[in-house]
Scaffold this motif. Structure first.
Motif, PDB file in Angstrom:
ATOM      1  N   GLU A 127      37.419 -11.133   0.980  1.00 19.20           N
ATOM      2  CA  GLU A 127      37.364 -11.821  -0.307  1.00 19.20           C
ATOM      3  C   GLU A 127      38.642 -12.608  -0.585  1.00 19.20           C
ATOM      4  N   LYS A 128      39.801 -11.961  -0.381  1.00 19.71           N
ATOM      5  CA  LYS A 128      41.065 -12.582  -0.755  1.00 19.71           C
ATOM      6  C   LYS A 128      41.405 -13.798   0.094  1.00 19.71           C
ATOM      7  N   MET A 129      40.973 -13.810   1.358  1.00 22.79           N
ATOM      8  CA  MET A 129      41.296 -14.940   2.214  1.00 22.79           C
ATOM      9  C   MET A 129      40.574 -16.221   1.794  1.00 22.79           C
ATOM     10  N   LYS A 130      39.692 -16.115   0.805  1.00 18.01           N
ATOM     11  CA  LYS A 130      39.031 -17.294   0.243  1.00 18.01           C
ATOM     12  C   LYS A 130      39.805 -17.869  -0.941  1.00 18.01           C
ATOM     13  N   GLU A 131      40.878 -17.178  -1.365  1.00 16.12           N
ATOM     14  CA  GLU A 131      41.584 -17.553  -2.581  1.00 16.12           C
ATOM     15  C   GLU A 131      42.934 -18.197  -2.279  1.00 16.12           C
ATOM     16  N   ASN A 132      43.241 -19.263  -2.993  1.00 14.91           N
ATOM     17  CA  ASN A 132      44.524 -19.947  -2.806  1.00 14.91           C
ATOM     18  C   ASN A 132      45.705 -19.058  -3.166  1.00 14.91           C
ATOM     19  N   ALA A 133      45.554 -18.226  -4.208  1.00 15.73           N
ATOM     20  CA  ALA A 133      46.658 -17.375  -4.648  1.00 15.73           C
ATOM     21  C   ALA A 133      47.065 -16.392  -3.549  1.00 15.73           C
ATOM     22  N   PHE A 134      46.100 -15.888  -2.797  1.00 13.65           N
ATOM     23  CA  PHE A 134      46.390 -14.973  -1.691  1.00 13.65           C
ATOM     24  C   PHE A 134      47.257 -15.655  -0.650  1.00 13.65           C
ATOM     25  N   TRP A 135      46.868 -16.873  -0.265  1.00 12.99           N
ATOM     26  CA  TRP A 135      47.624 -17.597   0.756  1.00 12.99           C
ATOM     27  C   TRP A 135      48.989 -18.029   0.247  1.00 12.99           C
ATOM     28  N   ALA A 136      49.059 -18.441  -1.011  1.00 14.07           N
ATOM     29  CA  ALA A 136      50.354 -18.848  -1.561  1.00 14.07           C
ATOM     30  C   ALA A 136      51.343 -17.694  -1.551  1.00 14.07           C
ATOM     31  N   GLY A 137      50.885 -16.512  -1.970  1.00 15.79           N
ATOM     32  CA  GLY A 137      51.762 -15.350  -2.003  1.00 15.79           C
ATOM     33  C   GLY A 137      52.186 -14.898  -0.620  1.00 15.79           C
TER      34      GLY A 137
END
Length: 211
Positions: A145-155
Motif C-alpha cells: 500500500e505505502k509504495m503507492k504513496e508519494n509521502a512514503f517515497w519522500a520520507g
C-alpha cells in the motif's frame, strides 16, 4: 519570490542528550479522570543496519499482537496497547522501544507485570511460527500500500540521503522481512528489552493520593 540562498553547508551537532541509565520509575498524580496512563521505554546502544531495523520492526509487530491478545482480550485490562521502536544511526547508534496503554488505576501493577511476563517469554522462547507469519503478512500489506504513496517515497528517500545509503535499498525491505526467522526475532527482543535499563512513567488521577 524565493528567498536568496546563503550558500552555506548545513550540518548537525550532538547535544549530548542521553537517557538515564538503570531503572527509573516515576508516578505523577494529575487530573480527575479515573484512568491511569502507563509508558515504558527501553533504551541502549545499537548496531544500525537495514537488517537490524527490519528485525526490530517485525519483533515489534509480534509483541504488539501478543500484548493485544493478553492485555486487552484475555485480561480486559485496556482498550488498546501500543508498541513501537526504532534505531538511530546519528548522532550515535542507539535504540528505543516504547510501550504505552491506559487502564484502571488499580490494575497498573498487574498489567505492567503481565507485559514484562510476555517480554520475558519472547526473549526466552522466541515467537511462535504463526505470530511470525502474521507479522510478515502485515508488513507485506503495508509495503504494497505505502509504495503507492508519494509521502512514503519522500520520507524514505530523505532518510537514505541523510544516512548515506543507496536509495535502491528501500526496495530490499520486503525481502528482508520475509527472510526473518523466529530465532532472529528472538535475538532482537533480547537486545531491545534490557530489564535492567528502562523507564516507567505512570500518570494517575489526583484522587489516587497525589496533590
Amino acid at each position: 519570490g524565493s528567498l536568496p540562498s546563503l550558500k552555506r553547508g548545513e550540518t548537525w551537532r550532538d547535544l549530548g542528550i542521553v537517557p538515564p541509565a538503570g531503572v527509573v520509575k516515576k508516578v505523577v498524580h494529575r487530573g480527575i479522570a479515573p484512568k491511569a496512563s502507563v509508558y515504558l521505554a527501553f533504551t541502549g546502544p545499537y548496531e544500525w543496519s537495514r537488517e537490524n531495523q527490519c528485525a526490530m520492526n517485525l519483533m515489534t509487530e509480534v509483541l504488539q499482537t501478543k500484548l493485544r491478545e493478553v492485555i486487552r482480550e484475555e485480561k480486559s485490562g485496556t482498550y488498546g496497547v501500543s508498541v513501537w521502536g526504532n534505531g538511530d544511526k546519528y548522532p550515535r547508534e542507539k535504540y528505543q522501544m516504547s510501550i504505552s496503554f491506559g487502564c484502571d488505576p488499580a490494575r497498573v501493577d498487574e498489567l505492567v507485570a503481565a507485559i514484562f511476563s510476555q517480554i520475558d517469554t519472547l526473549k526466552m522462547n522466541g515467537p511462535g511460527d504463526d505470530y511470525v507469519q502474521r507479522a510478515k503478512e502485515t508488513k507485506k500489506r503495508y509495503f504494497e500500500e505505502k509504495m503507492k504513496e508519494n509521502a512514503f517515497w519522500a520520507g524514505n528517500l530523505r532518510e537514505a540521503y541523510f544516512l548515506g545509503e543507496n536509495p535502491d535499498d528501500i526496495l530490499k525491505n520486503p525481502g528482508i522481512f520475509e527472510s526473518m526467522s523466529p530465532q532472529r526475532i528472538q535475538e532482537a527482543a533480547r537486545k531491545c528489552f534490557d530489564t535492567n535499563n528502562y523507564m516507567q512513567f505512570v500518570l494517575m488521577p489526583e484522587s489516587e493520593g497525589g496533590k
